[in-house]
Design a protein around this motif. Structure first.
Motif, PDB file in Angstrom:
ATOM      1  N   LEU A 111     -40.165 -56.583 110.695  1.00  0.00           N
ATOM      2  CA  LEU A 111     -39.937 -56.391 112.069  1.00  0.00           C
ATOM      3  C   LEU A 111     -39.335 -54.944 111.193  1.00  0.00           C
ATOM      4  CD1 LEU A 111     -40.667 -57.144 114.794  1.00  0.00           C
ATOM      5  CD2 LEU A 111     -38.126 -58.085 114.358  1.00  0.00           C
ATOM      6  N   GLY A 112     -38.140 -54.201 110.636  1.00  0.00           N
ATOM      7  CA  GLY A 112     -37.538 -52.886 110.738  1.00  0.00           C
ATOM      8  C   GLY A 112     -36.806 -52.079 111.633  1.00  0.00           C
ATOM      9  N   GLY A 113     -37.458 -51.048 112.502  1.00  0.00           N
ATOM     10  CA  GLY A 113     -36.542 -50.744 113.190  1.00  0.00           C
ATOM     11  C   GLY A 113     -37.720 -50.073 114.499  1.00  0.00           C
ATOM     12  N   ILE A 114     -37.497 -49.571 115.630  1.00  0.00           N
ATOM     13  CA  ILE A 114     -38.370 -49.104 116.440  1.00  0.00           C
ATOM     14  C   ILE A 114     -38.368 -47.285 116.349  1.00  0.00           C
ATOM     15  CG2 ILE A 114     -38.370 -51.236 118.005  1.00  0.00           C
ATOM     16  CD1 ILE A 114     -36.306 -49.224 119.381  1.00  0.00           C
ATOM     17  N   LEU A 115     -37.358 -46.779 115.663  1.00  0.00           N
ATOM     18  CA  LEU A 115     -37.025 -45.392 115.567  1.00  0.00           C
ATOM     19  C   LEU A 115     -38.338 -45.100 114.212  1.00  0.00           C
ATOM     20  CD1 LEU A 115     -33.681 -45.518 114.612  1.00  0.00           C
ATOM     21  CD2 LEU A 115     -34.427 -44.588 117.015  1.00  0.00           C
ATOM     22  N   PRO A 116     -38.219 -43.437 114.505  1.00  0.00           N
ATOM     23  CA  PRO A 116     -39.476 -42.900 113.705  1.00  0.00           C
ATOM     24  C   PRO A 116     -39.526 -43.265 112.080  1.00  0.00           C
ATOM     25  CG  PRO A 116     -38.085 -41.401 115.384  1.00  0.00           C
ATOM     26  CD  PRO A 116     -37.651 -42.480 114.878  1.00  0.00           C
ATOM     27  N   SER A 117     -40.491 -43.147 111.180  1.00  0.00           N
ATOM     28  CA  SER A 117     -40.510 -43.441 109.748  1.00  0.00           C
ATOM     29  C   SER A 117     -42.100 -42.532 109.748  1.00  0.00           C
ATOM     30  CB  SER A 117     -40.838 -44.898 109.970  1.00  0.00           C
ATOM     31  OG  SER A 117     -40.787 -44.832 108.789  1.00  0.00           O
ATOM     32  N   GLY A 338     -34.299 -45.521 107.635  1.00  0.00           N
ATOM     33  CA  GLY A 338     -33.960 -46.565 108.892  1.00  0.00           C
ATOM     34  C   GLY A 338     -34.100 -45.555 109.892  1.00  0.00           C
ATOM     35  N   GLY A 339     -34.640 -44.285 109.815  1.00  0.00           N
ATOM     36  CA  GLY A 339     -34.870 -43.780 111.031  1.00  0.00           C
ATOM     37  C   GLY A 339     -34.606 -42.864 111.547  1.00  0.00           C
ATOM     38  N   ASP A 340     -33.477 -42.487 111.062  1.00  0.00           N
ATOM     39  CA  ASP A 340     -32.216 -41.654 111.034  1.00  0.00           C
ATOM     40  C   ASP A 340     -33.724 -39.796 110.445  1.00  0.00           C
ATOM     41  OD1 ASP A 340     -30.165 -42.058 112.847  1.00  0.00           O
ATOM     42  OD2 ASP A 340     -29.181 -42.187 110.630  1.00  0.00           O
ATOM     43  N   VAL A 341     -33.705 -38.910 111.374  1.00  0.00           N
ATOM     44  CA  VAL A 341     -34.287 -37.877 110.858  1.00  0.00           C
ATOM     45  C   VAL A 341     -32.799 -36.958 110.314  1.00  0.00           C
ATOM     46  CG1 VAL A 341     -36.144 -35.668 110.814  1.00  0.00           C
ATOM     47  CG2 VAL A 341     -35.962 -37.681 112.357  1.00  0.00           C
ATOM     48  N   PRO A 342     -33.755 -36.330 107.957  1.00  0.00           N
ATOM     49  CA  PRO A 342     -32.496 -36.067 108.001  1.00  0.00           C
ATOM     50  C   PRO A 342     -32.468 -34.369 108.562  1.00  0.00           C
ATOM     51  CG  PRO A 342     -33.870 -36.845 106.040  1.00  0.00           C
ATOM     52  CD  PRO A 342     -34.042 -37.010 107.288  1.00  0.00           C
ATOM     53  N   THR A 343     -31.052 -33.775 109.184  1.00  0.00           N
ATOM     54  CA  THR A 343     -30.943 -32.522 109.300  1.00  0.00           C
ATOM     55  C   THR A 343     -30.642 -31.370 108.155  1.00  0.00           C
ATOM     56  OG1 THR A 343     -28.924 -32.543 108.478  1.00  0.00           O
ATOM     57  CG2 THR A 343     -28.889 -33.716 109.946  1.00  0.00           C
ATOM     58  N   PRO A 344     -31.399 -30.706 108.758  1.00  0.00           N
ATOM     59  CA  PRO A 344     -31.993 -28.659 107.899  1.00  0.00           C
ATOM     60  C   PRO A 344     -30.835 -29.065 106.944  1.00  0.00           C
ATOM     61  CG  PRO A 344     -32.007 -28.778 110.289  1.00  0.00           C
ATOM     62  CD  PRO A 344     -31.403 -29.998 110.257  1.00  0.00           C
TER      63      PRO A 344
END
Lengths: 355, 250, 76
Positions: A111-117, A338-344
């Motif tokens: 089911l994972g998550g609903i954030l971007p991947s 996990g859904g976080d997008v790494p920052t620059p």
């Protein structure tokens, strides 16, 4: 018509209509349910078909039936939904029907998550269903590009009589950006009388058409697979699309990144350039066919020491990057699943750690 | 009274792969006769299941699609939604429709999709060698219920006609049989009525056919007919379970 | 007006259903094997046939047909 500010999901729905596709079958799933909500209003306005199926399994097969009788059709879903459609995708590929699938990817597995991947890379490019089939896969990095990729997907699906997949992610679907719908990207559906089951009267023929994928004889199934493979080989010749960034410099590191993640990498490249440290990027716009040759050549640049595949998953495209670089340079992966997008800043630290 | 009889136009000349005495062949002929009589061959699209009838497209002379196991009602939905002028039917066995495809058939019926389903109930999975199906009778031995269907373990056989008739959306649901000429004649009338409802754009229609599977029942064709009459008809009662006109009467 | 009852012996699989339902007991299973390896049905007592099509209705392989035959004299 100038640019209008639109949510990615709604722009994707409008793009299909503007491309000349008036048939949409879908099932709700975060983070892309807004496409269905939008089209449930829009399709009736344009005399199109909107139907919410009872499951993605059913939706996949509604698309198969509709495409099989010659209609232009598309759907949007997200990761778990695409898994359920994968059986139909395999059948559609074998029966050679043009269907456009949009996957607004969410975190997985399960089911994972609903954030971007971007963790559906393998599923999209290596086949989520059974058998030797491939999808033409395009990965947009902005809402405008998503619009254009959706619009070009229909003639491509018809050109190859094969499903085409747009691999977005939760961000592409959820963010709002100014968009326009280029009129020149609208196309008329191709004539399908020689194969579609559109009714013998429709094509004034007495020869029935048959849409199927069963081949009980080994020779016929072998022959069929050779026909399908020829299409995928042709895609590799004619459909590779990628975007280089800062490639005409003496870059010390080559980044390969697609979709939303590639936008962060552009900032990384600009920031490092300001510090006098050159890096470059190849952004695959098509994930299949994969831009192997451009990546191979870019890695061979004298100044380039390492290649980095940066993706929102635990390392999938990195395998294709390694395959392309062929050992001429060390290839590394960096990413988050996990859904976080790494920052620059995070990406910059990773790059610097290799120097 | 003497009559003539010939193969319907909508049926091809190809000899079928069905086992001797398998009643699929009768149902195929009824479908073809009805399509001829209604003059709709040029705009009909059949959808074959996964099962013994997967090769049905070899036996008809009009457009056909072949569905994944259980998904024919979804494919039919897709066609009817984009081309409502086409006449569409699904041809499905009990494994295809009542097991893996249960979700698809219930929702297609509940949406009132205007296609016709031909549901062949012979209590077993024929093509794969006679396994237990949702319609296998209590105590009936199959290759996956060697000691007979144990209803405590796997529940009672599913009555599709009754199940679908419980839905509120108007539909034409009937259970027929092809075990004897008298049943076959009645079944053909019901099938024609089902297609007529579709032509009129009236409602979803499903005709369940009580059929035999001599090979997997381990009986001769004639014995199989008798077994079906003695064992299936008492449980799967024939009749018109639902017609779109009922709704107005209540 | 005469009728002709024909069993296409190479389509028949010898299932015996027609034999069982014929109201006039006209049909039997032949002991001559056909091209598919089956023993097809045949008219053992054609004179009793009343061309009622019951066998045709029961046949799963559409192997039986009944046609009208215009007699020689009627043609002249």
């Amino acid at each position: 018509m100038g640019k209008i500010l639109m949510k990615g999901n709604e722009a994707i729905g409008e793009a299909a209509i503007r491309a000349g596709c008036l048939n949409y079958f879908a099932y709700p799933i975060t983070p892309q349910s807004e496409v269905a909500e939008y089209l449930s209003r829009r399709m009736p306005e344009v005399g199109g078909v909107f139907l919410q199926g009872e499951s993605e399994i059913a939706v996949g097969n509604m698309l198969f039936g509709a495409a099989g009788c010659g209609a232009r059709v598309f759907t949007t879903s997200s990761s778990p939904g695409i898994s359920l459609m994968s059986e139909a995708i395999s059948y559609i590929s074998s029966a050679q029907c043009p269907v456009v699938f949009v996957n607004i990817v969410r975190g997985g597995p399960g089911l994972g998550g609903i954030l971007p991947s971007q963790a559906d890379y393998f599923q999209a490019t290596k086949g989520g269903g059974h058998g030797d089939y491939r999808l033409l896969v395009m990965a947009p990095a902005s809402v405008q590009e998503a619009v254009e990729m959706v619009m070009t997907a229909f003639p491509l699906a018809e050109k190859y009589r094969n499903p085409v997949m747009i691999l977005g992610d939760g961000l592409i679907g959820q963010m709002m950006e100014p968009v326009e719908f280029p009129e020149h990207l609208r196309t008329e559906p191709s004539n399908k009388d020689d194969w579609a089951t559109n009714g013998m009267d429709t094509r004034k023929s007495n020869k029935p058409n048959l849409v199927k994928s069963l081949f009980l004889s080994a020779e016929l199934l072998e022959e069929h697979n050779v026909i399908l493979k020829a299409k995928y080989d042709r895609m590799k010749q004619e459909e590779v699309r990628y975007e280089p960034y800062n490639i005409d410099t003496d870059y010390q590191a080559l980044i390969v990144s697609f979709g939303t993640m590639s936008r962060v990498c552009r900032t990384v490249i600009d920031d490092l350039k300001a510090e006098g440290f050159e890096t470059a990027m190849i952004r695959p716009q098509t994930l299949f066919p994969f831009p192997e040759e451009p990546i191979k050549q870019a890695a061979l640049k004298e100044s380039c020491k390492i290649v980095l595949s940066i993706e929102l998953n635990m390392g999938q495209m990195v395998e294709d990057v390694e395959r392309s670089v062929q050992g001429t340079r060390p290839v590394h992966w960096y990413g988050k699943a996990g859904g976080d997008v790494p920052t620059p800043e995070e990406v910059i630290d990773v790059i610097k750690s290799f120097f | 009274m003497a009559k003539t009889f010939k193969k319907p136009e909508a049926l091809s000349d190809q000899s079928t792969h069905y086992c001797p005495g398998c009643t699929h062949g009768i149902i195929h002929r009824l479908v073809a006769e009805v399509i001829d009589e209604l003059g709709i061959r040029g705009r009909t699209v059949g959808i074959a299941p996964v099962g013994c009838a997967v090769l049905a497209y070899n036996y008809f002379t009009f457009d056909f699609q072949e569905a994944a196991h259980g998904r024919a009602p979804a494919m039919a939905t897709g066609i009817k939604r984009v081309r409502p002028d086409l006449i569409v039917f699904t041809y499905q066995g009990d494994g295809d429709l009542a097991s893996i495809g249960m979700g698809e058939i219930i929702h297609a019926a509940n949406r009132g999709e205007k296609f016709t389903t031909i549901f062949v109930n012979n209590t077993v999975y024929g093509m794969t060698g006679g396994q237990m199906a949702p319609t296998t009778l209590q105590g009936q031995r199959t290759t996956t219920s060697p000691a007979g269907r144990n209803v405590e373990e796997v529940g009672m056989p599913v009555k599709i006609a009754e199940l679908l008739s419980a839905l509120e959306t108007p539909a034409y649901i009937t259970r027929q049989a092809v075990l004897k000429p008298k049943y076959i004649v009645r079944a053909k009338k019901a099938l024609k009525k089902a297609f007529q409802y579709q032509i009129d754009g009236r409602c979803f229609s499903l005709v369940e056919f009580i059929s035999t599977c001599p090979t997997n029942w381990g009986l001769t064709p004639v014995e199989a007919i008798k077994w079906a009459e003695d064992n299936m008809l008492p449980y799967f009662k024939l009749g018109e379970y639902k017609t779109p006109d009922d709704v107005e009467e209540d | 007006m005469a009728y002709k009852h024909t069993i296409n012996k190479d389509l028949c699989k010898g299932c015996g259903l027609c034999v069982a339902v014929c109201p006039k007991n006209v049909l039997e299973i032949s002991d001559q094997v056909n091209s598919m390896g089956y023993f097809p049905a045949y008219q053992a007592r054609p004179e009793d046939c009343v061309f009622c099509t019951t066998c045709c209705i029961m046949c799963p392989d559409v192997a039986i047909s009944i046609t009208k035959v215009v007699e020689e004299e009627e043609q002249e």
